[in-house]
Design a protein around this motif. Structure first.
Motif, PDB file in Angstrom:
ATOM      1  N   UNK A  50     -31.732  12.118   2.881  1.00 35.24           N
ATOM      2  CA  UNK A  50     -30.547  12.849   3.316  1.00 35.24           C
ATOM      3  C   UNK A  50     -29.326  11.959   3.098  1.00 35.24           C
ATOM      4  N   UNK A  51     -28.364  12.454   2.365  1.00 37.46           N
ATOM      5  CA  UNK A  51     -27.124  11.727   2.108  1.00 37.46           C
ATOM      6  C   UNK A  51     -26.029  12.294   2.999  1.00 37.46           C
ATOM      7  N   UNK A  52     -25.241  11.412   3.598  1.00 40.16           N
ATOM      8  CA  UNK A  52     -24.276  11.824   4.619  1.00 40.16           C
ATOM      9  C   UNK A  52     -22.881  11.319   4.287  1.00 40.16           C
ATOM     10  N   UNK A  53     -21.910  12.230   4.289  1.00 35.26           N
ATOM     11  CA  UNK A  53     -20.503  11.836   4.309  1.00 35.26           C
ATOM     12  C   UNK A  53     -19.962  12.261   5.671  1.00 35.26           C
ATOM     13  N   UNK A  54     -19.509  11.276   6.429  1.00 34.61           N
ATOM     14  CA  UNK A  54     -19.123  11.503   7.818  1.00 34.61           C
ATOM     15  C   UNK A  54     -17.612  11.641   7.927  1.00 34.61           C
ATOM     16  N   UNK A  55     -17.157  12.648   8.668  1.00 37.64           N
ATOM     17  CA  UNK A  55     -15.729  12.840   8.887  1.00 37.64           C
ATOM     18  C   UNK A  55     -15.412  12.984  10.356  1.00 37.64           C
ATOM     19  N   UNK A  56     -14.234  12.597  10.722  1.00 39.08           N
ATOM     20  CA  UNK A  56     -13.763  12.832  12.090  1.00 39.08           C
ATOM     21  C   UNK A  56     -12.957  14.128  12.084  1.00 39.08           C
ATOM     22  N   UNK A  57     -11.731  14.071  11.557  1.00 35.85           N
ATOM     23  CA  UNK A  57     -10.980  15.311  11.376  1.00 35.85           C
ATOM     24  C   UNK A  57     -11.449  16.043  10.129  1.00 35.85           C
ATOM     25  N   UNK A  58     -11.893  15.277   9.101  1.00 32.51           N
ATOM     26  CA  UNK A  58     -12.399  15.901   7.866  1.00 32.51           C
ATOM     27  C   UNK A  58     -13.827  16.388   8.063  1.00 32.51           C
ATOM     28  N   UNK A  59     -14.308  17.264   7.176  1.00 32.88           N
ATOM     29  CA  UNK A  59     -15.675  17.776   7.308  1.00 32.88           C
ATOM     30  C   UNK A  59     -16.734  16.676   7.251  1.00 32.88           C
ATOM     31  N   UNK A  60     -17.823  16.901   7.957  1.00 30.43           N
ATOM     32  CA  UNK A  60     -19.023  16.073   7.852  1.00 30.43           C
ATOM     33  C   UNK A  60     -20.049  16.866   7.057  1.00 30.43           C
TER      34      UNK A  60
END
Length: 422
Positions: free
Chosen positions: A262-272
């Motif tokens: 599973x590859x993850x791009x994490x965001x706070x205000x931006x999408x996760x």
């Protein structure tokens, strides 16, 4: 001692030109033999140069060591084997060399960061070799020119891979000296352009295998193989085919014969974004996605909520995850739940090049169900304004699944891109 393969006629012209010119620039595609070529000329000149102090540099000291001291086994340490030793001089790393004209001290420096020029002040250098010169800072390049001005036999060497036409190096360095050369044929600029075809150590079979890994219409082929200066523009993944790179029904044995990550791009205000990726050693398949856009949903989730969503997304079959390295608190939350997390390699340009290779050879496929990812393939673009300044970067929009995908592809071994076939 390692002996390099014979030089091509093009390389020989440049090699002999190094002895009659003070500024020698080798530009061109990858594996064109630029480092070996300049290193051979540089070592030959060092042997009888009247000055004692010299300089080699790169974006970092590690780059200078790799490209010049080692140089695939053909570097300074090989050429002067038995006559050199590593040490320090004025608290700087260096190579001491015994030559026909006495001991030489070759300092090793990084030049990629603002302020690196301070590291080379205080000395006059008889010669200077900067590898990947257009990756170094403009101030550092200028300081090296200044530090060699009073050399009794001034020699400056640059090797570089092509950049966009508007890159500062062409405007402030190469264009200036080329104009001087046109005004005065005796000015002293020796320029050579090289491609992989100049590398006589590569067999025809190897060359065909390398060429098979490139889309001949891509910017990477223009740069890496043809050695052309090309600006990145338009859609980044314009080779993505919404028929050939998309599947509706996954292969029956996909889960059984593939490794899931599973590859993850994490965001706070931006999408996760989470991507469930299956890899059978030949083809990468993105089978499912998760996306939460805090702005759109008007609710930003906490690390704990995202970690709970991840566990639900992963399901009953545990697997490893590649996660955006800046998401430290989220990584901690996953590890507390027993997930094996690897911090992703965030090399953007190399990751884009690698993704482009797999896409063009239809070795990267996406499920029709991954709507958000497919949307981004049609929107992910180069930054045109940055390109005008010679800087290559994507627009920071519509890139969250793109980033997650790149994290995974950057984890794959080099051979996956060297031998991939259509």
């Amino acid at each position: 001692m390692n002996i390099p393969a014979p030089f091509s006629e093009n390389q020989m012209r440049f090699f002999w030109g190094c002895f009659d010119h003070w500024f020698n620039v080798a530009e061109g595609g990858k594996r064109g033999g630029k480092n070996v070529l300049i290193t051979m000329a540089y070592c030959t000149i060092l042997e009888k140069h009247p000055s004692r102090i010299h300089l080699i540099a790169g974006v970092s000291t590690a780059t200078a060591r790799l490209n010049i001291l080692d140089c695939d086994g053909f570097g300074l340490k090989n050429y002067f084997e038995g006559r050199c030793r590593e040490g320090t001089y004025q608290n700087r790393d260096c190579l001491y060399i015994q030559t026909a004209t006495g001991e030489k001290v070759v300092l090793v420096s990084g030049g990629g960061k603002a302020g690196d020029e301070k590291l080379i002040k205080g000395n006059t250098y008889g010669t200077a070799y900067i590898t990947e010169a257009n990756e170094c800072s403009e101030t550092f390049i200028k300081e090296v020119f200044d530090r060699t001005l009073s050399s009794p036999d001034r020699k400056v060497f640059h090797d570089l891979n092509p950049k966009a036409e508007g890159h500062w190096y062409y405007k402030t360095v190469l264009d200036f000296h080329e104009a001087k050369q046109r005004e005065n044929p005796a000015y002293g600029l020796n320029y050579g352009h090289f491609t992989i075809a100049d590398n006589m150590s590569i067999s025809d079979e190897q060359l065909r295998a390398v060429l098979a890994t490139y889309d001949r219409k891509s910017i990477w082929y223009a740069r890496d193989i043809l050695g052309q200066r090309r600006a990145a523009e338009g859609l980044i993944y314009d080779m993505f085919d919404f028929t050939a790179n998309v599947y509706t029904v996954p292969p029956t044995a996909m889960q059984a014969v593939s490794t899931r990550t599973i590859a993850v791009d994490y965001g706070t205000l931006n999408p996760t974004c989470f991507l469930s990726i299956f890899d059978d050693g030949e083809t990468v398949r993105v089978d499912q996605e998760y996306r939460w856009d805090g702005r759109k949903e008007r609710h930003q989730k906490t690390d704990e909520e995202y970690a709970d969503d991840f566990m639900a997304f992963m399901g009953d079959n545990p697997c490893a995850a590649y996660v955006d390295p800046s998401a430290a608190s989220f990584i901690t939350a996953l590890r507390q739940r027993g997930v094996y997390v690897m911090e992703a390699n965030n090399d953007v340009l190399n990751g884009i090049r690698r993704c482009s290779t797999l896409i063009s050879k239809r070795r990267l496929l996406v499920s029709k169900a991954c709507i958000g990812l497919l949307d981004e393939f049609g929107l992910y673009r180069w930054d045109d304004k940055a390109a005008l300044l010679g800087v290559e970067k994507p627009v920071k929009e519509n890139d969250h699944a793109m980033d997650a995908l790149r994290y995974f592809v950057n984890s794959l071994p080099d051979w996956r891109f060297e031998h991939v076939q259509a």
